[in-house]
Design a protein around this motif. Structure first.
Motif, PDB file in Angstrom:
ATOM      1  N   ASP A  39       0.835  -1.202   0.000  1.00 38.73           N
ATOM      2  CA  ASP A  39       0.000   0.000   0.000  1.00 38.73           C
ATOM      3  C   ASP A  39       0.870   1.253   0.000  1.00 38.73           C
ATOM      4  OD1 ASP A  39      -2.691   1.291   0.303  1.00 38.73           O
ATOM      5  OD2 ASP A  39      -1.776   1.982   2.175  1.00 38.73           O
ATOM      6  N   ALA A  40       1.896   1.285   0.835  1.00 39.67           N
ATOM      7  CA  ALA A  40       2.786   2.449   0.904  1.00 39.67           C
ATOM      8  C   ALA A  40       3.508   2.662  -0.423  1.00 39.67           C
ATOM      9  CB  ALA A  40       3.788   2.269   2.039  1.00 39.67           C
ATOM     10  N   ALA A  41       3.968   1.589  -1.052  1.00 41.76           N
ATOM     11  CA  ALA A  41       4.662   1.708  -2.341  1.00 41.76           C
ATOM     12  C   ALA A  41       3.725   2.250  -3.408  1.00 41.76           C
ATOM     13  CB  ALA A  41       5.227   0.357  -2.763  1.00 41.76           C
ATOM     14  N   TRP A  45       4.129   5.830  -5.541  1.00 46.21           N
ATOM     15  CA  TRP A  45       4.165   5.841  -7.002  1.00 46.21           C
ATOM     16  C   TRP A  45       2.891   6.454  -7.596  1.00 46.21           C
ATOM     17  CZ3 TRP A  45       5.493   0.016  -6.609  1.00 46.21           C
ATOM     18  CH2 TRP A  45       6.797  -0.129  -6.156  1.00 46.21           C
ATOM     19  N   ASP A  46       2.046   7.027  -6.742  1.00 45.40           N
ATOM     20  CA  ASP A  46       0.785   7.649  -7.170  1.00 45.40           C
ATOM     21  C   ASP A  46      -0.122   6.670  -7.920  1.00 45.40           C
ATOM     22  OD1 ASP A  46       1.286  10.156  -6.034  1.00 45.40           O
ATOM     23  OD2 ASP A  46       2.442  10.786  -7.785  1.00 45.40           O
ATOM     24  N   LEU A  47      -0.100   5.418  -7.523  1.00 43.38           N
ATOM     25  CA  LEU A  47      -0.969   4.405  -8.117  1.00 43.38           C
ATOM     26  C   LEU A  47      -2.162   4.090  -7.225  1.00 43.38           C
ATOM     27  CD1 LEU A  47       1.755   1.999  -9.505  1.00 43.38           C
ATOM     28  CD2 LEU A  47       0.396   3.659 -10.782  1.00 43.38           C
ATOM     29  N   ARG A  48      -2.199   4.695  -6.047  1.00 41.46           N
ATOM     30  CA  ARG A  48      -3.328   4.515  -5.127  1.00 41.46           C
ATOM     31  C   ARG A  48      -3.594   5.855  -4.466  1.00 41.46           C
ATOM     32  NH1 ARG A  48      -3.256  -0.545  -1.508  1.00 41.46           N
ATOM     33  NH2 ARG A  48      -3.870  -1.408  -3.495  1.00 41.46           N
TER      34      ARG A  48
END
Length: 57
Positions: A39-41, A45-48
């Motif tokens: 989740d943090a990654a 990476w602005d994917l979530r």
């Protein structure tokens, strides 16, 4: 020493970390930590978007 931003804290200088990580993943031992790290990654990476999932708190 385990970093606060790396809850799994594997020492990648030691080749045996791969086996330990695989054993932990298969057993589900680190499920919560892995989910938090993914989740943090994805957020970095602005994917979530949105607030972190806080169901277990």
């Amino acid at each position: 020493m385990q970093a606060t931003d790396d809850p799994l804290g594997y020492d990648t200088r030691d080749p045996s970390w791969v086996r330990k990580a695989a054993e932990h993943a298969l057993s589900g031992a680190d499920k919560d930590s892995i989910e938090k790290e993914v989740d943090a990654a994805l957020r970095r990476w602005d994917l979530r978007q949105g607030p972190p999932d806080r169901e277990d708190e």
